[in-house]
Design an enzyme around this catalytic site. Structure first.
Site, PDB file in Angstrom:
ATOM      1  N   SER A   1      25.235   9.552  26.022  1.00 30.34           N
ATOM      2  CA  SER A   1      26.289   8.556  26.183  1.00 30.34           C
ATOM      3  C   SER A   1      26.906   8.636  27.587  1.00 30.34           C
ATOM      4  O   SER A   1      26.199   8.448  28.573  1.00 30.34           O
ATOM      5  CB  SER A   1      27.340   8.728  25.080  1.00 30.34           C
TER       6      SER A   1
ATOM      7  N   ASP B   1      22.557   0.798  17.905  1.00 32.54           N
ATOM      8  CA  ASP B   1      23.723   1.370  18.597  1.00 32.54           C
ATOM      9  C   ASP B   1      24.828   0.319  18.688  1.00 32.54           C
ATOM     10  O   ASP B   1      24.671  -0.709  19.350  1.00 32.54           O
ATOM     11  CB  ASP B   1      23.312   1.823  20.006  1.00 32.54           C
TER      12      ASP B   1
ATOM     13  N   HIS C   1      24.127   5.261  17.673  1.00 37.11           N
ATOM     14  CA  HIS C   1      24.559   5.746  18.985  1.00 37.11           C
ATOM     15  C   HIS C   1      24.324   7.232  19.204  1.00 37.11           C
ATOM     16  O   HIS C   1      23.820   7.634  20.248  1.00 37.11           O
ATOM     17  CB  HIS C   1      26.044   5.421  19.188  1.00 37.11           C
TER      18      HIS C   1
END
Length: 313
Positions: A160, A257, A287
Protein backbone atom coordinates in the site's frame (compact mmCIF):
# COMPACT_ATOMS: atom_id res chain seq x y z
CA UNK A 1 -3.35 2.50 -24.45
CA UNK A 2 0.07 2.30 -22.82
CA UNK A 3 3.20 3.87 -24.23
CA UNK A 4 5.56 1.42 -22.52
CA UNK A 5 5.73 -2.34 -22.79
CA UNK A 6 5.26 -4.52 -19.70
CA UNK A 7 3.61 -7.83 -18.90
CA UNK A 8 0.15 -7.95 -17.36
CA UNK A 9 -1.27 -11.15 -15.91
CA UNK A 10 -4.68 -11.80 -14.36
CA UNK A 11 -4.60 -14.64 -11.84
CA UNK A 12 -7.41 -16.78 -10.47
CA UNK A 13 -7.37 -17.91 -6.83
CA UNK A 14 -5.65 -21.26 -7.30
CA UNK A 15 -2.19 -22.69 -7.67
CA UNK A 16 -2.22 -21.13 -11.13
CA UNK A 17 -1.95 -17.84 -9.30
CA UNK A 18 1.61 -18.64 -8.41
CA UNK A 19 2.80 -20.14 -11.68
CA UNK A 20 5.19 -17.28 -12.39
CA UNK A 21 7.29 -17.57 -15.51
CA UNK A 22 9.69 -20.50 -15.31
CA UNK A 23 9.99 -20.41 -11.50
CA UNK A 24 12.86 -22.86 -11.43
CA UNK A 25 12.61 -23.38 -7.70
CA UNK A 26 9.46 -24.98 -6.34
CA UNK A 27 8.10 -23.70 -3.06
CA UNK A 28 6.00 -25.70 -0.65
CA UNK A 29 4.02 -23.44 1.64
CA UNK A 30 2.65 -24.57 4.96
CA UNK A 31 0.05 -22.53 6.81
CA UNK A 32 0.37 -23.02 10.53
CA UNK A 33 -2.55 -23.27 12.90
CA UNK A 34 -2.24 -19.57 13.71
CA UNK A 35 -2.46 -18.61 10.05
CA UNK A 36 1.14 -17.48 9.53
CA UNK A 37 2.93 -18.92 6.52
CA UNK A 38 6.01 -21.03 7.00
CA UNK A 39 7.85 -21.41 3.73
CA UNK A 40 10.25 -24.20 2.92
CA UNK A 41 11.94 -24.46 -0.44
CA UNK A 42 12.82 -27.46 -2.60
CA UNK A 43 13.49 -27.94 -6.29
CA UNK A 44 11.02 -29.53 -8.64
CA UNK A 45 14.03 -30.73 -10.63
CA UNK A 46 17.66 -31.34 -9.89
CA UNK A 47 17.36 -32.22 -6.20
CA UNK A 48 17.00 -30.05 -3.11
CA UNK A 49 18.36 -26.53 -3.01
CA UNK A 50 20.24 -25.17 -0.03
CA UNK A 51 17.74 -24.27 2.66
CA UNK A 52 17.85 -24.08 6.41
CA UNK A 53 15.14 -26.44 7.62
CA UNK A 54 14.06 -26.19 11.23
CA UNK A 55 12.12 -29.47 11.61
CA UNK A 56 8.89 -27.58 12.16
CA UNK A 57 10.38 -25.30 14.84
CA UNK A 58 9.72 -21.68 13.90
CA UNK A 59 12.26 -19.12 15.03
CA UNK A 60 11.37 -15.47 15.28
CA UNK A 61 13.70 -12.50 15.18
CA UNK A 62 13.89 -10.26 18.24
CA UNK A 63 12.80 -6.63 18.30
CA UNK A 64 15.68 -4.15 18.23
CA UNK A 65 15.70 -0.37 18.35
CA UNK A 66 17.74 1.96 16.15
CA UNK A 67 18.76 5.18 17.87
CA UNK A 68 18.89 8.19 15.54
CA UNK A 69 20.19 11.64 16.48
CA UNK A 70 17.25 14.02 17.08
CA UNK A 71 14.76 11.50 15.65
CA UNK A 72 12.48 8.88 17.25
CA UNK A 73 13.87 5.37 17.73
CA UNK A 74 12.87 2.86 15.07
CA UNK A 75 11.81 -0.66 16.03
CA UNK A 76 12.91 -3.43 13.70
CA UNK A 77 13.47 -7.16 13.37
CA UNK A 78 16.40 -8.45 11.36
CA UNK A 79 17.59 -11.80 10.06
CA UNK A 80 21.17 -11.90 8.85
CA UNK A 81 21.94 -13.78 5.67
CA UNK A 82 22.95 -13.71 2.04
CA UNK A 83 22.39 -10.98 -0.52
CA UNK A 84 20.19 -9.76 -1.94
CA UNK A 85 18.37 -9.06 1.28
CA UNK A 86 14.66 -8.31 1.53
CA UNK A 87 13.17 -5.27 3.30
CA UNK A 88 9.43 -5.14 4.03
CA UNK A 89 7.64 -1.77 4.09
CA UNK A 90 4.18 -2.01 5.72
CA UNK A 91 1.13 0.04 4.90
CA UNK A 92 -0.38 3.14 6.51
CA UNK A 93 -1.21 2.51 10.16
CA UNK A 94 0.11 -1.05 9.93
CA UNK A 95 3.21 -2.56 11.52
CA UNK A 96 5.90 -5.19 11.08
CA UNK A 97 3.91 -7.97 12.77
CA UNK A 98 1.38 -8.60 10.00
CA UNK A 99 0.95 -11.91 8.18
CA UNK A 100 2.86 -10.86 5.09
CA UNK A 101 5.80 -9.50 7.08
CA UNK A 102 6.08 -12.64 9.20
CA UNK A 103 5.65 -15.00 6.26
CA UNK A 104 8.47 -13.26 4.39
CA UNK A 105 10.76 -13.56 7.38
CA UNK A 106 10.23 -17.32 7.52
CA UNK A 107 10.75 -17.58 3.78
CA UNK A 108 14.01 -15.57 3.80
CA UNK A 109 15.27 -17.51 6.80
CA UNK A 110 14.59 -20.79 4.99
CA UNK A 111 16.68 -19.58 2.04
CA UNK A 112 19.43 -18.11 4.18
CA UNK A 113 18.83 -14.62 2.79
CA UNK A 114 18.90 -11.45 4.88
CA UNK A 115 15.58 -9.90 5.85
CA UNK A 116 14.47 -6.79 7.73
CA UNK A 117 11.04 -5.55 8.75
CA UNK A 118 10.41 -2.40 10.77
CA UNK A 119 7.83 0.05 12.07
CA UNK A 120 7.66 3.59 10.71
CA UNK A 121 7.82 6.53 13.12
CA UNK A 122 4.60 6.57 15.15
CA UNK A 123 3.71 3.02 14.15
CA UNK A 124 3.87 -0.21 16.15
CA UNK A 125 6.78 -0.31 18.59
CA UNK A 126 8.64 2.68 17.13
CA UNK A 127 8.73 5.99 18.93
CA UNK A 128 6.89 9.05 17.65
CA UNK A 129 3.32 10.28 17.31
CA UNK A 130 1.33 8.64 14.53
CA UNK A 131 -0.80 11.71 13.77
CA UNK A 132 2.34 13.83 13.29
CA UNK A 133 3.82 11.52 10.66
CA UNK A 134 4.07 12.46 6.98
CA UNK A 135 5.15 10.79 3.76
CA UNK A 136 8.43 12.68 4.14
CA UNK A 137 8.85 11.40 7.71
CA UNK A 138 8.38 7.79 6.66
CA UNK A 139 10.58 8.20 3.59
CA UNK A 140 13.39 9.26 5.94
CA UNK A 141 12.73 6.11 7.98
CA UNK A 142 13.15 3.91 4.90
CA UNK A 143 16.32 5.70 3.83
CA UNK A 144 17.77 5.26 7.32
CA UNK A 145 17.06 1.53 7.14
CA UNK A 146 18.78 1.28 3.76
CA UNK A 147 21.74 3.40 4.85
CA UNK A 148 22.35 2.04 8.33
CA UNK A 149 20.62 -1.28 8.99
CA UNK A 150 21.19 -3.40 5.87
CA UNK A 151 24.13 -4.24 3.66
CA UNK A 152 24.15 -4.13 -0.12
CA UNK A 153 21.27 -3.83 -2.59
CA UNK A 154 17.87 -4.93 -1.31
CA UNK A 155 14.61 -6.24 -2.70
CA UNK A 156 12.11 -3.79 -1.26
CA UNK A 157 8.61 -5.15 -0.75
CA UNK A 158 6.12 -2.34 -0.19
CA UNK A 159 2.48 -2.79 0.83
CA UNK A 160 0.00 0.00 0.00
CA UNK A 161 1.67 3.26 1.09
CA UNK A 162 4.78 1.13 1.57
CA UNK A 163 4.69 0.72 -2.21
CA UNK A 164 4.77 4.51 -2.62
CA UNK A 165 7.64 4.76 -0.14
CA UNK A 166 9.64 2.02 -1.87
CA UNK A 167 9.50 4.03 -5.11
CA UNK A 168 10.68 7.17 -3.33
CA UNK A 169 13.49 5.20 -1.69
CA UNK A 170 14.50 3.58 -4.99
CA UNK A 171 14.77 7.01 -6.61
CA UNK A 172 16.88 8.32 -3.71
CA UNK A 173 19.03 5.19 -3.26
CA UNK A 174 19.37 3.38 -6.61
CA UNK A 175 22.62 1.76 -5.46
CA UNK A 176 20.76 0.10 -2.56
CA UNK A 177 17.85 -1.12 -4.69
CA UNK A 178 18.08 -4.56 -6.31
CA UNK A 179 14.38 -4.97 -7.16
CA UNK A 180 10.92 -3.79 -6.11
CA UNK A 181 7.76 -5.71 -5.28
CA UNK A 182 4.66 -3.58 -4.84
CA UNK A 183 1.58 -5.01 -3.12
CA UNK A 184 -1.53 -2.88 -3.74
CA UNK A 185 0.82 0.01 -4.43
CA UNK A 186 -0.70 3.33 -3.34
CA UNK A 187 1.61 5.71 -5.20
CA UNK A 188 0.23 9.27 -4.93
CA UNK A 189 -3.13 7.75 -4.03
CA UNK A 190 -4.10 9.92 -1.06
CA UNK A 191 -3.34 13.12 -2.94
CA UNK A 192 -5.05 11.91 -6.12
CA UNK A 193 -8.14 10.71 -4.26
CA UNK A 194 -8.53 13.98 -2.35
CA UNK A 195 -8.04 16.10 -5.46
CA UNK A 196 -10.65 13.99 -7.26
CA UNK A 197 -13.38 14.93 -4.78
CA UNK A 198 -15.97 17.50 -5.88
CA UNK A 199 -14.78 21.05 -5.24
CA UNK A 200 -17.44 21.78 -2.61
CA UNK A 201 -16.62 18.56 -0.75
CA UNK A 202 -12.92 19.44 -0.71
CA UNK A 203 -13.73 22.90 0.62
CA UNK A 204 -15.77 21.39 3.45
CA UNK A 205 -12.88 19.18 4.51
CA UNK A 206 -10.42 22.05 4.17
CA UNK A 207 -12.59 24.21 6.45
CA UNK A 208 -12.69 21.40 9.01
CA UNK A 209 -8.94 20.88 8.58
CA UNK A 210 -9.37 17.10 8.36
CA UNK A 211 -10.31 14.66 5.60
CA UNK A 212 -12.09 11.57 6.97
CA UNK A 213 -12.05 8.38 4.89
CA UNK A 214 -14.18 5.35 5.85
CA UNK A 215 -12.15 2.15 6.14
CA UNK A 216 -12.42 -1.40 7.45
CA UNK A 217 -8.75 -1.37 8.42
CA UNK A 218 -9.03 0.98 11.43
CA UNK A 219 -10.63 0.36 14.82
CA UNK A 220 -12.34 3.75 14.49
CA UNK A 221 -13.79 2.82 11.11
CA UNK A 222 -12.10 5.75 9.43
CA UNK A 223 -8.75 7.31 8.59
CA UNK A 224 -8.22 10.99 9.37
CA UNK A 225 -5.79 13.02 7.27
CA UNK A 226 -5.15 16.64 8.18
CA UNK A 227 -4.58 19.20 5.46
CA UNK A 228 -0.92 19.62 6.42
CA UNK A 229 -0.38 15.90 5.76
CA UNK A 230 -1.94 16.16 2.31
CA UNK A 231 -0.02 19.31 1.40
CA UNK A 232 3.25 17.69 2.44
CA UNK A 233 2.36 14.53 0.48
CA UNK A 234 2.05 16.66 -2.67
CA UNK A 235 5.84 17.11 -2.54
CA UNK A 236 6.37 13.36 -2.95
CA UNK A 237 4.18 12.57 -5.94
CA UNK A 238 5.82 10.23 -8.45
CA UNK A 239 3.20 9.71 -11.17
CA UNK A 240 3.43 13.17 -12.71
CA UNK A 241 6.50 12.29 -14.77
CA UNK A 242 8.73 9.34 -15.71
CA UNK A 243 9.94 7.49 -12.61
CA UNK A 244 13.74 7.06 -12.74
CA UNK A 245 13.85 3.49 -11.46
CA UNK A 246 15.52 0.89 -13.68
CA UNK A 247 15.65 -2.28 -11.53
CA UNK A 248 13.27 -5.26 -11.96
CA UNK A 249 9.78 -4.38 -10.70
CA UNK A 250 6.81 -6.61 -9.87
CA UNK A 251 3.45 -5.03 -9.08
CA UNK A 252 0.74 -7.19 -7.49
CA UNK A 253 -2.79 -5.88 -7.12
CA UNK A 254 -6.27 -7.25 -6.44
CA UNK A 255 -9.16 -6.43 -8.74
CA UNK A 256 -11.40 -6.40 -5.63
CA UNK A 257 -9.30 -3.72 -3.93
CA UNK A 258 -11.77 -1.14 -2.61
CA UNK A 259 -9.11 1.09 -1.05
CA UNK A 260 -6.57 1.65 -3.83
CA UNK A 261 -7.75 0.98 -7.41
CA UNK A 262 -5.66 -1.52 -9.36
CA UNK A 263 -5.05 0.97 -12.15
CA UNK A 264 -2.58 2.75 -9.83
CA UNK A 265 -0.22 -0.18 -10.32
CA UNK A 266 -0.76 0.11 -14.07
CA UNK A 267 0.19 3.79 -13.92
CA UNK A 268 3.36 2.95 -12.02
CA UNK A 269 4.25 0.31 -14.60
CA UNK A 270 3.74 2.78 -17.41
CA UNK A 271 5.90 5.49 -15.85
CA UNK A 272 8.93 3.61 -14.50
CA UNK A 273 11.97 3.53 -16.78
CA UNK A 274 12.73 -0.11 -16.04
CA UNK A 275 12.51 -2.50 -18.95
CA UNK A 276 11.70 -5.41 -16.62
CA UNK A 277 8.22 -4.79 -15.24
CA UNK A 278 5.40 -7.26 -14.56
CA UNK A 279 1.91 -6.36 -13.33
CA UNK A 280 0.03 -9.27 -11.76
CA UNK A 281 -3.68 -8.73 -11.11
CA UNK A 282 -5.50 -11.19 -8.84
CA UNK A 283 -9.15 -11.48 -9.76
CA UNK A 284 -10.51 -12.01 -6.25
CA UNK A 285 -7.86 -10.37 -4.07
CA UNK A 286 -8.64 -7.42 -1.82
CA UNK A 287 -6.43 -4.59 -0.61
CA UNK A 288 -4.39 -6.31 2.06
CA UNK A 289 -3.63 -9.39 -0.04
CA UNK A 290 -3.19 -11.46 3.13
CA UNK A 291 -5.09 -14.59 2.15
CA UNK A 292 -3.22 -17.88 1.79
CA UNK A 293 -3.02 -17.74 -2.02
CA UNK A 294 -2.09 -14.04 -1.93
CA UNK A 295 0.89 -14.78 0.29
CA UNK A 296 1.86 -17.69 -1.94
CA UNK A 297 1.95 -15.34 -4.90
CA UNK A 298 4.04 -12.78 -3.01
CA UNK A 299 6.53 -15.44 -1.92
CA UNK A 300 6.80 -16.94 -5.39
CA UNK A 301 7.36 -13.49 -6.86
CA UNK A 302 10.22 -12.73 -4.47
CA UNK A 303 11.68 -16.21 -4.94
CA UNK A 304 11.70 -15.68 -8.70
CA UNK A 305 13.44 -12.31 -8.30
CA UNK A 306 16.10 -13.75 -5.98
CA UNK A 307 16.74 -16.46 -8.54
CA UNK A 308 16.97 -13.89 -11.33
CA UNK A 309 19.29 -11.58 -9.41
CA UNK A 310 21.64 -14.32 -8.20
CA UNK A 311 21.79 -15.81 -11.69
CA UNK A 312 22.79 -12.41 -13.11
CA UNK A 313 25.76 -12.10 -10.73
Amino acid sequence: MFSRCFHVRVRESSMAAVALRSCRRGLSQIISNVGVSSVLSTRFEGGPRHVQCTSGVRHKSTVQFATRPDLPKLAYRRVKGKSPGVVFLPGYGSNMNGQKAEALEEFCRSLGHAYLRFDYTGHGASEGVFSEGTIGTWKKDVLYVLDELVEGPQIMVGSSIGGWLMLLAAIARPEKTAALVGISTAADHLVTAFNSLPLETRKEFEEKGVWTVPTRHSEDGEYRFNMEFLREAENHRVLQSPIPVTCPIRLLHGLKDEDVPWHVSMQVAERVLSGDVDVILRRHAQHRMAEKDDIKLIVYTIDDLIDKLTTMV
